[in-house]
Design a protein around this motif. Structure first.
Motif, short mmCIF file in Angstrom:
data_model
loop_
_atom_site.label_atom_id
_atom_site.label_comp_id
_atom_site.label_asym_id
_atom_site.label_seq_id
_atom_site.Cartn_x
_atom_site.Cartn_y
_atom_site.Cartn_z
N THR A 75 65.22 15.33 35.27
CA THR A 75 66.27 16.10 35.92
C THR A 75 66.63 15.49 37.27
N THR A 76 65.60 15.16 38.05
CA THR A 76 65.83 14.57 39.36
C THR A 76 66.61 13.27 39.25
N LEU A 106 70.37 13.92 37.95
CA LEU A 106 71.23 14.52 38.97
C LEU A 106 71.41 13.58 40.15
N TRP A 156 72.35 18.44 28.72
CA TRP A 156 72.96 17.17 29.14
C TRP A 156 74.37 16.94 28.60
#
Lengths: 422, 299
Positions: free
Chosen positions: A85-86, A89, A109
């Motif tokens: 996720t990090t 994004l 996604w």
């Protein structure tokens, strides 16, 4: 002294310069064609071997490409997903990443516009004919295909100790009534009827999804995740009651154990049955334990609760051409037959070389071909991650409080929050 | 002022990078988190439409969060009280000019050298309840062997104990640290004071009660602040030792924050938990900062 001060100033400038240089943009890798970064949570035993087998197939075909194996350890990808996720994004996607096919991929996604569609690749590789319809449905959204499934796991397997069952002259139960009879017989002998490990929080949700499928049947179960079956349905109440009854037969130390820790009861002959996905088969093999048998979970004969690991193509992947080549390897018969016997799962394709697989996997392939295929929520196939998390938490509370009415209400609310129910 | 000397220029230049970095990476991101917590960002699509305090309202309605708050209070009270009492007790014992004091000091202080992850794994094994079928392990096995089977319990798997078992592990790790602080404080108290009290006929107990303890008050305050903020933010110990536990009996807000942000993709809800954590730690630290600032001015 004056000279000293000036010297200090120079030092300060140099320090500042170094900081500026360190913060500046890092130059892009010199030869983008030469690398391929694969992100996954396959670090343990058979999984890592399977992944390496895939890498070997890839390296044979594309010897010039250097594979970067970016793995983050942790069961069911709990930690890996946070890292992913990090990175996604933050605009630094890995070239290709492991994701559960279905809503985990689509709702997280694809809807966010972070993936490239793979429909043309499916056409050119003939995959729209090589994968069964159940799988194609799971990986598609708005008429496009979004990821390449590399394997299929089954969630609803009841594992049992052959020795314990033979000693007590028991047969693996087919219905819930059978199940409770067998459980009573085992309990009377001082054997834990159903072993469970709930430390990581998702395992109870896993067992309950199989109880739901076993109580509602394939069609109504599917409806729960599409909004066609109401969560307020009396059948859901019945499933909760069945699950509650099952909880009366589990080991007392379940919240101190992970699912594999609980499996030790079976290996030691102190536990009778366990409900867990078919990665358990690989775990038993790694423990050199062969005295286990398997059956569909109670009530769910003819139902195959499925989950699938897949890889996709994120937008902005640095080595796009290499990823396409990687996906071609994943979808090929050669790639799937290299990966799956080691990982302990069955291929998503319909044309595997059956001789490569062990007895359990052969039987799973046979069921896969004839059973009704339904998706697993706890493993990302049936519901968005937000919904699956709420579902998981609700069932975790249920294990402690066993309040059927409140839990059913909370499950309904989770469906409403996910904007599937009204 | 006296104009720009090289001294001033260099000092400003040297301090500027870290000041700017802190401004952006600490205060900037606190502000950003605050904004996200007031927005409707739920899922991968960033949505910064402000919705007021709705996330907070929903959070306080969530059963898991209510349990978490309850757990945090229990954990903090237990952990603080037991660490302070045990730490003080150890310090008093070591203060009796015993032989090989250095050795005992190190032994009590060693747990602090471990990370909470290690402590968590070790105590997860020690407090594993075991079962009737597979036999006892850890502390329960010890009770069995000592004929104290009555004392056996489910530890962290028993919802009525839950987070209190985690507090035991945390106390084990941090009470040595409190001991070191108290011991340093006691060594700072001049021997004359004790002597004077003895001359006046005070017993040793009275000396501790009326002279040493009051003089140790600033140390108690520092210990409460340090342990308190550790306890409010605790995550790693819980994650390694128990996870959220049976019916969330060992869950804490920081663990919920991780779960909801990175597994559920509820970014706004995660941000709201982060802000609540920040406020609760601030409620502890800011009065302390004000207090120290005042006393420093008085000096």
């Amino acid at each position: 002294m004056k000279g000293f001060r000036f010297y200090g100033f120079v030092v300060a400038l140099v320090v500042l310069g170094m900081i500026a240089a360190a913060c500046g943009p890092t130059p892009p890798p010199a030869a983008p064609k030469g690398k391929l970064e694969i992100f996954s949570w396959w670090t343990a035993g058979g999984e890592a071997e399977g992944l390496n087998a895939l890498y070997d197939v890839y390296k044979k075909k594309y010897p010039g490409v250097e594979i970067i194996n970016a793995t983050v350890a942790g069961g069911a990808g709990a930690q890996a997903k946070a890292v992913l996720t990090t990175r996604m994004l933050g605009g630094d996607p890995p070239d290709s990443f492991q994701v559960h096919a279905g809503h985990e991929l689509i709702d997280t996604w694809v809807v966010a516009g972070k993936m490239e569609p793979l429909t043309s690749l499916y056409k050119s590789e003939g995959w729209d004919k090589a994968f069964p319809k159940g799988v194609l449905d799971i990986v598609s959204y708005k008429g496009d295909y979004w990821s390449v499934p590399v394997n299929i796991h089954r969630s609803n397997v009841l594992w049992f100790s052959k020795k314990v069952f033979a000693d007590n002259k028991l047969e693996p139960p087919k219905t819930f009534d059978d199940f409770f009879k067998v459980a009573d017989a085992l309990k009377a002998k001082g054997i834990v009827p159903l072993v469970m490990g709930t430390k990581d929080g998702w395992e109870a949700g896993h067992v309950f999804e199989d109880a739901l499928a076993g109580t509602l049947g394939a069609e109504a179960y599917n409806g729960l995740w599409t909004g066609k079956t109401a969560w307020t349905d009396p059948k859901v109440t019945e499933a909760l009651n069945n699950f509650k009854k099952m909880l009366a037969y589990i080991n007392t130390d379940h919240s101190a154990l992970t699912w594999d820790g609980a499996g030790q009861y079976l290996i030691d002959g102190k536990g009778g049955m366990m409900i867990m996905g078919d990665w358990t088969n690989g775990w038993f093999m790694s423990k050199n334990f062969t005295g286990y048998g398997w059956a569909p979970t109670p009530g769910a004969s003819g139902i195959f609760v499925a989950l699938s690991d897949s890889f996709g193509l994120p937008k902005g992947a640095k080595n796009r051409d290499n990823v396409i080549a990687w996906l071609k390897v994943l979808g090929s018969k050669e790639g799937q037959d290299a990966f799956n016997p080691k990982k302990g799962s069955i291929p998503a394709r319909i044309d595997p070389d059956k001789n490569l697989y062990n007895d359990y996997l052969k039987s799973a392939m046979a069921d896969w071909a004839k059973d009704a295929i339904v998706p697993s929520p706890i493993h990302g196939a049936a519901a968005s991650e937000g919904w699956a998390t709420a579902y998981k938490d609700t069932i975790a509370v249920f294990v402690a409080k066993q309040d059927v009415a409140a839990t059913q209400k909370a499950l309904q609310q989770a469906c409403v929050d996910a904007k599937v129910c009204k | 002022m006296r104009g720009l000397t090289w001294d001033r220029v260099t000092s400003i230049l040297l301090i500027a990078p870290s000041a700017i970095a802190i401004l952006i990476f600490v205060y900037g991101f606190i502000g950003w988190t605050g904004w996200v917590s007031l927005a409707r960002w739920d899922g991968m699509l960033q949505d910064l439409t402000l919705v007021g305090l709705r996330n907070y309202q929903k959070l306080f309605d969530t059963e898991r969060f209510q349990i978490d708050l309850h757990n945090t209070v229990t954990f903090t009270l237990l952990f603080l009280a037991s660490s302070l009492v045990i730490g003080l007790l150890l310090a008093v014992l070591l203060d009796q000019r015993i032989r090989s004091e250095g050795l005992f000091r190190s032994i009590y202080l060693f747990p602090m050298a471990l990370s909470f992850i290690v402590t968590g794994v070790v105590w997860r094994w020690l407090l594993n309840p075991g079962s009737r079928e597979l036999g006892s392990v850890g502390v329960n096995l010890l009770f069995d062997k000592a004929g104290l089977g009555l004392l056996k319990s489910g530890w962290y798997t028993d919802p009525s104990i839950g987070i209190k078992a985690v507090a035991i592990a945390a106390t084990w790790q941090m009470s040595g640290y409190v001991m070191a602080m108290y011991l340093a404080g006691m060594r700072g108290i001049p021997e004359d004071l004790r002597e004077a009290a003895r001359v006046d006929g005070a017993s040793e107990l009275e000396i501790y009660r009326h002279i040493i303890l009051p003089l140790l008050q600033p140390i108690t305050l520092s210990a409460v602040i340090i342990l308190g903020h550790i306890s409010l933010k605790i995550f790693d110990l819980v994650s390694a030792m128990t996870g959220p536990g049976l019916g969330f009996c060992t869950d804490v807000p920081a663990y919920f924050m991780f779960d909801t942000t990175f597994r559920g993709n509820h970014f706004s809800q995660g941000a709201a938990i982060a802000i609540i954590l920040l406020l609760s730690v601030a409620a502890l630290i800011i009065p302390y900062l004000v207090y120290t600032a005042r006393t420093e001015v008085q000096r």
